[in-house]
Design an enzyme around this catalytic site. Structure first.
Site, short mmCIF file in Angstrom:
data_model
loop_
_atom_site.label_atom_id
_atom_site.label_comp_id
_atom_site.label_asym_id
_atom_site.label_seq_id
_atom_site.Cartn_x
_atom_site.Cartn_y
_atom_site.Cartn_z
N SER A 151 0.81 -1.23 0.00
CA SER A 151 0.00 0.00 0.00
C SER A 151 0.84 1.27 0.00
O SER A 151 0.41 2.30 -0.51
CB SER A 151 -0.94 0.01 1.20
OG SER A 151 -0.22 -0.17 2.39
N ILE A 152 2.02 1.20 0.59
CA ILE A 152 2.86 2.41 0.67
C ILE A 152 3.33 2.80 -0.74
O ILE A 152 3.55 3.96 -1.04
CB ILE A 152 4.04 2.20 1.64
CG1 ILE A 152 3.49 1.86 3.03
CG2 ILE A 152 4.91 3.45 1.72
CD1 ILE A 152 4.54 1.43 4.03
#
Lengths: 278, 278
Positions: free
Chosen positions: A45-46
């Site tokens: 997700s980062i």
């Protein structure tokens, strides 16, 4: 590094020579064209969120403006075990994709603790390291000159994680953080070790971020994901590593002439070497 | 629209079927993989700068996160005449590039006035219109189903342009703006007319921005280029037009499973249809 630089210069500087010739059924031979080098950001997700406002992918795309394309292959919630299922799809062998660099940025989910709410995502640290190794090996098989950079997961602000859970679930929220900073450190250590073993550059985000006082709120929005300032750290570190490895944006040529060298009355001259069919 | 939607769904939803088979010299047949649809932004500096902080390309890339790649092909200072030299290189015929949409965003430089400092960039409005037509025709030849959106140049704040020149050159700065809002209106009108003639959607940024009071400083940083708020207008308008044309991000499928549907104990199941060679 030498080979990569040479490849890069060849990819980007070719002027007047045919990179790809294509002959169609109608017999028309297409003019030459250059494929812009690609930088792929592979992660969780980062990475997925890195085109958000202030995101590190957007900043990187701006740094490499007119020099390279930045493609995000971020998959929220994924660990390295699940990433392996995508690997051959995202980086197919024999692709004409002119891949010059890739960041591999997993571990935040692998480090989720057993017996806590993120258990489903947990991957043992030894397997995490081996999965990373397989990802690197596949990339090197696809493109021996590709610059691969390993990024460790960021530090965890456990208090921030619990606060975030409370904001979502109120009193029903877990009282035990699903990740700890201590355990994430172990994953970060294995990531950096692997990079050393394989002779690759790495970014130890876990330790880098903790050098700054107040990193918990300054760099992390919910104890794990990045604020704009946290994104800026990743951007800065990636650019530093890319520069050191010979992939420096200022040294890369523009794909096409800068407008200032185009003569208004005789524009053909500036495009002479492109052999365009216009 | 129907055809484009169908193509899009086929491109993105194919699961378990082979999009590309590649046989290598070692006899290995690669697993199938999907190519993520591409959105290309073709234009001048307003497009080139669109990955800057708050930029409309970054916002669009975020809107289409995990659905489509946004590639910027912006060339600062270019007019449509010079853009034609790049056209066949950026959009080569017969390319495997899965282009689903393109924005064509020129005119700010074409509209530079004769006899002023930007004279070199000037292109007569009739030629501007014909150049745009050639760009559209080429894109349609490359990919008959591609969604092409024409964007007019933004309005000009002449006072802002002169202020900007003064900030650069002091007393030596030109006292006559190199572009006027009135002349840019003529280019915007021809752009919108062409879109109507060709049955394409267009965004009349020139008039849209002037609907807001204080547009001069709110949307423009130097009388021509966009502030973060100006970028937000372009992003909003592009998303609106894409949605109306059937290219709606929320309706497009993810390229790979969302993490929540992956069973921690049996992840293979979620990736069953990808036939990956892992």
């Amino acid at each position: 590094m030498k080979i990569r630089q040479t490849l890069l210069m060849e990819l980007a500087q070719i002027s007047g020579s045919l990179v790809f010739n294509q002959i169609h059924s109608n017999g028309i031979v297409n003019p030459s064209y250059r494929m812009r080098p690609q930088i792929v950001l592979f992660g969780d997700s980062i990475t997925e969120q890195s085109f958000r406002s202030g995101g590190w992918a957007a900043a990187l795309a701006d740094t490499y403006s007119r020099k390279a394309d930045v493609l995000v292959r971020g998959y929220g919630g994924y660990n390295t075990r699940w990433a392996l299922f995508l690997l051959h799809h995202i980086f197919p062998m024999g692709s004409a994709m002119p891949l010059v660099a890739a960041t591999i940025f997993f571990g935040a989910n692998d480090a989720a603790l057993l017996g806590r709410t993120g258990e489903r995502q947990h991957v043992p640290v030894e397997e995490y390291k081996e999965n990373l190794r397989r990802i690197v090996q596949h990339l090197k098989n696809c493109s021996p000159t590709v610059l691969v950079v390993l990024i460790t997961p960021p530090p965890i602000d456990e208090h921030g994680r619990l606060e975030y859970a409370r904001s979502l679930y109120g009193d029903k929220a877990t009282k035990l953080p699903e990740r700890t900073n201590e355990m994430t450190a172990v994953y970060a250590k294995h990531c950096v070790e692997l990079a050393k073993e394989l002779g690759l550059p790495s970014i130890n985000l876990w330790s880098k971020m903790q050098e700054t006082e107040g990193w918990q709120k300054k760099f992390l929005s919910d104890g794990l994901h990045l604020t704009a300032e946290g994104n800026a750290v990743v951007h800065e570190e990636v650019v530093k590593v890319f520069n050191e490895a010979g992939l420096s944006a200022p040294k890369m040529p523009y794909d096409f002439p800068h407008h200032s060298v185009i003569d208004g009355k005789n524009p053909e001259e500036a495009f002479r070497n492109l052999c365009t069919g216009v």
